[in-house]
Write a protein that holds these residues in place. Structure first.
Motif, PDB file in Angstrom:
ATOM      1  N   ILE A  82      46.643  56.319  10.052  1.00 25.17           N
ATOM      2  CA  ILE A  82      45.845  56.190   8.823  1.00 25.17           C
ATOM      3  C   ILE A  82      44.385  56.167   9.252  1.00 25.17           C
ATOM      4  O   ILE A  82      43.913  55.171   9.806  1.00 25.17           O
ATOM      5  CB  ILE A  82      46.193  54.901   8.037  1.00 25.17           C
ATOM      6  CG1 ILE A  82      47.677  54.870   7.697  1.00 25.17           C
ATOM      7  CG2 ILE A  82      45.348  54.809   6.770  1.00 25.17           C
ATOM      8  CD1 ILE A  82      48.117  53.570   7.049  1.00 25.17           C
ATOM      9  N   GLU A  83      43.683  57.280   9.047  1.00 21.96           N
ATOM     10  CA  GLU A  83      42.297  57.372   9.499  1.00 21.96           C
ATOM     11  C   GLU A  83      41.288  57.249   8.357  1.00 21.96           C
ATOM     12  O   GLU A  83      40.092  57.196   8.590  1.00 21.96           O
ATOM     13  CB  GLU A  83      42.077  58.683  10.246  1.00 21.96           C
ATOM     14  CG  GLU A  83      42.927  58.755  11.515  1.00 21.96           C
ATOM     15  CD  GLU A  83      42.499  59.884  12.423  1.00 21.96           C
ATOM     16  OE1 GLU A  83      41.723  60.749  11.982  1.00 21.96           O
ATOM     17  OE2 GLU A  83      42.937  59.905  13.599  1.00 21.96           O
ATOM     18  N   HIS A  84      41.768  57.232   7.116  1.00 21.75           N
ATOM     19  CA  HIS A  84      40.889  56.958   5.966  1.00 21.75           C
ATOM     20  C   HIS A  84      41.721  56.353   4.846  1.00 21.75           C
ATOM     21  O   HIS A  84      42.941  56.555   4.780  1.00 21.75           O
ATOM     22  CB  HIS A  84      40.178  58.235   5.481  1.00 21.75           C
ATOM     23  CG  HIS A  84      41.078  59.180   4.756  1.00 21.75           C
ATOM     24  ND1 HIS A  84      41.901  60.064   5.415  1.00 21.75           N
ATOM     25  CD2 HIS A  84      41.285  59.375   3.423  1.00 21.75           C
ATOM     26  CE1 HIS A  84      42.578  60.766   4.528  1.00 21.75           C
ATOM     27  NE2 HIS A  84      42.228  60.377   3.313  1.00 21.75           N
ATOM     28  N   ALA A  85      41.061  55.591   3.988  1.00 25.59           N
ATOM     29  CA  ALA A  85      41.762  54.913   2.891  1.00 25.59           C
ATOM     30  C   ALA A  85      40.910  54.973   1.626  1.00 25.59           C
ATOM     31  O   ALA A  85      39.711  54.700   1.676  1.00 25.59           O
ATOM     32  CB  ALA A  85      42.051  53.459   3.262  1.00 25.59           C
ATOM     33  N   PRO A  86      41.513  55.358   0.491  1.00 26.93           N
ATOM     34  CA  PRO A  86      40.752  55.378  -0.770  1.00 26.93           C
ATOM     35  C   PRO A  86      40.513  53.956  -1.281  1.00 26.93           C
ATOM     36  O   PRO A  86      41.384  53.092  -1.156  1.00 26.93           O
ATOM     37  CB  PRO A  86      41.660  56.166  -1.723  1.00 26.93           C
ATOM     38  CG  PRO A  86      43.040  55.976  -1.178  1.00 26.93           C
ATOM     39  CD  PRO A  86      42.884  55.856   0.307  1.00 26.93           C
ATOM     40  N   LEU A  87      39.319  53.723  -1.851  1.00 27.25           N
ATOM     41  CA  LEU A  87      38.961  52.427  -2.411  1.00 27.25           C
ATOM     42  C   LEU A  87      38.401  52.620  -3.819  1.00 27.25           C
ATOM     43  O   LEU A  87      37.999  53.727  -4.195  1.00 27.25           O
ATOM     44  CB  LEU A  87      37.902  51.726  -1.541  1.00 27.25           C
ATOM     45  CG  LEU A  87      38.253  51.480  -0.077  1.00 27.25           C
ATOM     46  CD1 LEU A  87      37.034  50.951   0.665  1.00 27.25           C
ATOM     47  CD2 LEU A  87      39.412  50.497   0.039  1.00 27.25           C
ATOM     48  N   ASP A  88      38.388  51.573  -4.581  1.00 27.08           N
ATOM     49  CA  ASP A  88      37.752  51.593  -5.914  1.00 27.08           C
ATOM     50  C   ASP A  88      37.097  50.232  -6.123  1.00 27.08           C
ATOM     51  O   ASP A  88      37.593  49.388  -6.842  1.00 27.08           O
ATOM     52  CB  ASP A  88      38.780  51.896  -6.997  1.00 27.08           C
ATOM     53  CG  ASP A  88      38.109  52.144  -8.345  1.00 27.08           C
ATOM     54  OD1 ASP A  88      36.860  52.208  -8.369  1.00 27.08           O
ATOM     55  OD2 ASP A  88      38.822  52.259  -9.351  1.00 27.08           O
ATOM     56  N   LEU A  89      35.936  50.055  -5.478  1.00 24.94           N
ATOM     57  CA  LEU A  89      35.252  48.771  -5.485  1.00 24.94           C
ATOM     58  C   LEU A  89      33.824  48.974  -5.989  1.00 24.94           C
ATOM     59  O   LEU A  89      33.112  49.849  -5.514  1.00 24.94           O
ATOM     60  CB  LEU A  89      35.226  48.189  -4.063  1.00 24.94           C
ATOM     61  CG  LEU A  89      34.474  46.869  -3.868  1.00 24.94           C
ATOM     62  CD1 LEU A  89      35.152  45.744  -4.642  1.00 24.94           C
ATOM     63  CD2 LEU A  89      34.390  46.523  -2.387  1.00 24.94           C
ATOM     64  N   VAL A  90      33.418  48.169  -6.956  1.00 25.08           N
ATOM     65  CA  VAL A  90      32.073  48.260  -7.525  1.00 25.08           C
ATOM     66  C   VAL A  90      31.265  47.036  -7.094  1.00 25.08           C
ATOM     67  O   VAL A  90      31.699  45.897  -7.300  1.00 25.08           O
ATOM     68  CB  VAL A  90      32.108  48.347  -9.058  1.00 25.08           C
ATOM     69  CG1 VAL A  90      30.683  48.287  -9.623  1.00 25.08           C
ATOM     70  CG2 VAL A  90      32.785  49.633  -9.490  1.00 25.08           C
ATOM     71  N   ILE A  91      30.106  47.291  -6.465  1.00 22.94           N
ATOM     72  CA  ILE A  91      29.154  46.236  -6.116  1.00 22.94           C
ATOM     73  C   ILE A  91      28.045  46.272  -7.160  1.00 22.94           C
ATOM     74  O   ILE A  91      27.344  47.270  -7.293  1.00 22.94           O
ATOM     75  CB  ILE A  91      28.554  46.451  -4.707  1.00 22.94           C
ATOM     76  CG1 ILE A  91      29.680  46.616  -3.676  1.00 22.94           C
ATOM     77  CG2 ILE A  91      27.646  45.294  -4.347  1.00 22.94           C
ATOM     78  CD1 ILE A  91      30.565  45.410  -3.528  1.00 22.94           C
ATOM     79  N   ASN A  92      27.915  45.202  -7.924  1.00 21.02           N
ATOM     80  CA  ASN A  92      26.923  45.168  -9.001  1.00 21.02           C
ATOM     81  C   ASN A  92      25.515  44.970  -8.446  1.00 21.02           C
ATOM     82  O   ASN A  92      25.321  44.471  -7.328  1.00 21.02           O
ATOM     83  CB  ASN A  92      27.238  44.050 -10.001  1.00 21.02           C
ATOM     84  CG  ASN A  92      28.520  44.317 -10.761  1.00 21.02           C
ATOM     85  OD1 ASN A  92      28.806  45.456 -11.113  1.00 21.02           O
ATOM     86  ND2 ASN A  92      29.297  43.279 -11.011  1.00 21.02           N
ATOM     87  N   GLU A  93      24.529  45.378  -9.227  1.00 20.90           N
ATOM     88  CA  GLU A  93      23.126  45.238  -8.842  1.00 20.90           C
ATOM     89  C   GLU A  93      22.794  43.790  -8.517  1.00 20.90           C
ATOM     90  O   GLU A  93      23.204  42.866  -9.227  1.00 20.90           O
ATOM     91  CB  GLU A  93      22.227  45.757  -9.972  1.00 20.90           C
ATOM     92  CG  GLU A  93      20.760  45.769  -9.630  1.00 20.90           C
ATOM     93  CD  GLU A  93      19.917  46.361 -10.733  1.00 20.90           C
ATOM     94  OE1 GLU A  93      18.670  46.371 -10.591  1.00 20.90           O
ATOM     95  OE2 GLU A  93      20.495  46.825 -11.741  1.00 20.90           O
ATOM     96  N   ASP A  94      22.059  43.559  -7.429  1.00 14.03           N
ATOM     97  CA  ASP A  94      21.609  42.246  -6.946  1.00 14.03           C
ATOM     98  C   ASP A  94      22.732  41.428  -6.291  1.00 14.03           C
ATOM     99  O   ASP A  94      22.481  40.307  -5.829  1.00 14.03           O
ATOM    100  CB  ASP A  94      20.967  41.423  -8.069  1.00 14.03           C
ATOM    101  CG  ASP A  94      19.706  42.065  -8.596  1.00 14.03           C
ATOM    102  OD1 ASP A  94      19.036  42.755  -7.797  1.00 14.03           O
ATOM    103  OD2 ASP A  94      19.382  41.873  -9.776  1.00 14.03           O
ATOM    104  N   ASP A  95      23.974  41.943  -6.232  1.00 14.51           N
ATOM    105  CA  ASP A  95      25.043  41.234  -5.522  1.00 14.51           C
ATOM    106  C   ASP A  95      24.788  41.292  -4.017  1.00 14.51           C
ATOM    107  O   ASP A  95      24.345  42.320  -3.491  1.00 14.51           O
ATOM    108  CB  ASP A  95      26.405  41.849  -5.830  1.00 14.51           C
ATOM    109  CG  ASP A  95      26.928  41.434  -7.196  1.00 14.51           C
ATOM    110  OD1 ASP A  95      26.266  40.594  -7.845  1.00 14.51           O
ATOM    111  OD2 ASP A  95      27.994  41.932  -7.606  1.00 14.51           O
ATOM    112  N   GLU A  96      25.065  40.188  -3.327  1.00 12.85           N
ATOM    113  CA  GLU A  96      24.904  40.132  -1.876  1.00 12.85           C
ATOM    114  C   GLU A  96      26.287  40.126  -1.226  1.00 12.85           C
ATOM    115  O   GLU A  96      27.111  39.246  -1.509  1.00 12.85           O
ATOM    116  CB  GLU A  96      24.111  38.885  -1.476  1.00 12.85           C
ATOM    117  CG  GLU A  96      22.689  38.867  -2.019  1.00 12.85           C
ATOM    118  CD  GLU A  96      21.922  37.630  -1.580  1.00 12.85           C
ATOM    119  OE1 GLU A  96      22.492  36.842  -0.790  1.00 12.85           O
ATOM    120  OE2 GLU A  96      20.772  37.452  -2.016  1.00 12.85           O
ATOM    121  N   VAL A  97      26.555  41.111  -0.383  1.00 15.58           N
ATOM    122  CA  VAL A  97      27.846  41.219   0.295  1.00 15.58           C
ATOM    123  C   VAL A  97      27.609  41.469   1.783  1.00 15.58           C
ATOM    124  O   VAL A  97      26.506  41.817   2.204  1.00 15.58           O
ATOM    125  CB  VAL A  97      28.699  42.354  -0.308  1.00 15.58           C
ATOM    126  CG1 VAL A  97      29.041  42.059  -1.759  1.00 15.58           C
ATOM    127  CG2 VAL A  97      27.974  43.680  -0.204  1.00 15.58           C
TER     128      VAL A  97
END
Length: 377
Positions: A82-97
């Protein structure tokens, strides 16, 4: 404001934490192993750390403390399996991750900006102009609105006429006919005292119908000079209407052409350079060998600014186009711009700094530049 789509990516290395403060909403859609693997068999996982949402308790003491965080594994990748994986993640404006790789291989996270604002600092002291002066949205000219309202009022001014009863119309026609002393030929033998013609109600109705004709044809015999004059005025008003309508159509066409001129599509060259004209200028187009003056804002694909020259008292960047004085992406991307125009350039590593690490710019970085062409010499 219309939504703009732009590519976003971040390189996460083992043992190094990649912190991100989203300056716009970001969607992460895929995670993939780097093309060069340090370990051909080991599994590598992407760890995400984010601030845990909390409810506000008014009874607690208001003491400053670090917010609690939560960590989770987004995906695990193994070379050859498995060399790649699909994601569906949204980082909202001003969020710190914070992203971290647990393993030995580099992993790239990629996606796109959901919205992409153009933030230009103010530069009131620089006479050469500033990117902040650009108007990216069409604005309605208030003078044009006033003119349109005036035209509507003028157009409506002769739509409505005073409504009179049949008796009032007959009396008016009888009075006009008596004052003009113009008897009909068929009734020429019937005259009253002093040679003045006397008309019956039936004759007055027939005469009234002829005088009321509004189909553009000549009024039958018996019409007064006043009615003929009224028709001439109506024809003049019709010509005035046609002229105003033609003028409005020309303005509308000009506005549509101007709006179309401002809009641009994101285009990609065979070398991987992506360009979009945010605003098309009105001056001459830049070509190789020209000395150009540029204001710019340089950003990473996560929105972080690494360089700019739009602050007060900063001088524009001047260079000879196509002579290798700047990176290849600029030599290619500025060609064709017109004076006063603004263009977005997304420059891949092969047209930027490549594998060389610059001050504040990691190796193999894809860079974004918002450029404004001030002058061509």
């Amino acid at each position: 404001m219309s939504a703009a789509l732009a590519v976003w990516s971040v390189r996460v290395e083992p043992g190094k934490k990649a912190s991100l403060t989203a300056q716009s909403d970001i969607r992460i859609s895929v995670a993939a192993l780097d093309a060069e693997l340090k370990d051909q068999s080991a599994r590598s996982s992407v760890k995400l750390t984010y601030v845990t949402p909390q409810s506000i308790d008014e009874d607690e003491d208001e003491e400053e403390s670090l917010p609690p965080t939560t960590s989770t594994i987004l995906c695990s990748l193994t070379p050859g399996k498995i060399e790649h994986a699909p994601l569906d993640l949204v980082i909202n404006e001003d969020d710190e991750v914070e992203f971290e790789v647990i393993g030995k291989n580099v992993i790239y996270l990629s996606g796109n900006y959901i919205t992409q604002p153009m933030d230009f600092p103010a530069d009131e002291d620089d006479s050469d102009g500033d990117l902040n002066d650009t108007d990216y949205d069409s604005e309605v000219d208030t003078a044009e609105l006033d003119e349109m309202e005036h035209d509507i009022e003028q157009d409506d001014s002769h739509r409505f006429e005073e409504i009179k009863t049949d008796d009032e119309k007959e009396a008016q026609r009888a009075e006009e006919s008596s004052s003009k002393k113009r008897p009909r030929e068929s009734d020429a033998g019937e005259s009253g005292i002093g040679g003045e013609q006397k008309l019956s109600k039936k004759q007055l109705k027939k005469l009234n119908k002829k005088l009321k004709a509004e189909n553009g044809e000549a009024v039958p015999g018996g019409g007064s000079k006043e009615e003929e004059s009224k028709k001439d005025v109506t024809k003049g008003e019709k010509k005035e209407k046609d002229a105003k309508k033609e003028k409005k159509d020309e303005k509308k066409k000009s506005t549509e052409n101007g709006a179309q001129k401002k809009k641009g599509e994101l285009k990609e060259t065979p070398g991987g350079l992506k360009m979009k004209d945010v605003k098309v200028g009105n001056g001459k187009a830049a070509k190789k060998g020209d000395l150009v003056s540029i204001r710019y804002i340089g950003k990473f694909m996560d929105g972080k600014v690494f360089d700019s020259n739009v602050k007060p008292k900063e001088k524009p960047l001047r260079f000879r186009l196509g002579r290798g004085e700047v990176i290849k992406g600029w030599d290619e991307g500025i060609v064709g711009m017109q004076t006063g125009g603004e263009r977005l350039l997304i420059i891949p590593p092969n047209l930027g700094y490549g594998s060389r690490k610059q001050d504040g710019i990691p190796a193999n970085s894809t860079l974004r530049f918002d450029c404004k062409l001030l002058a061509i010499k």
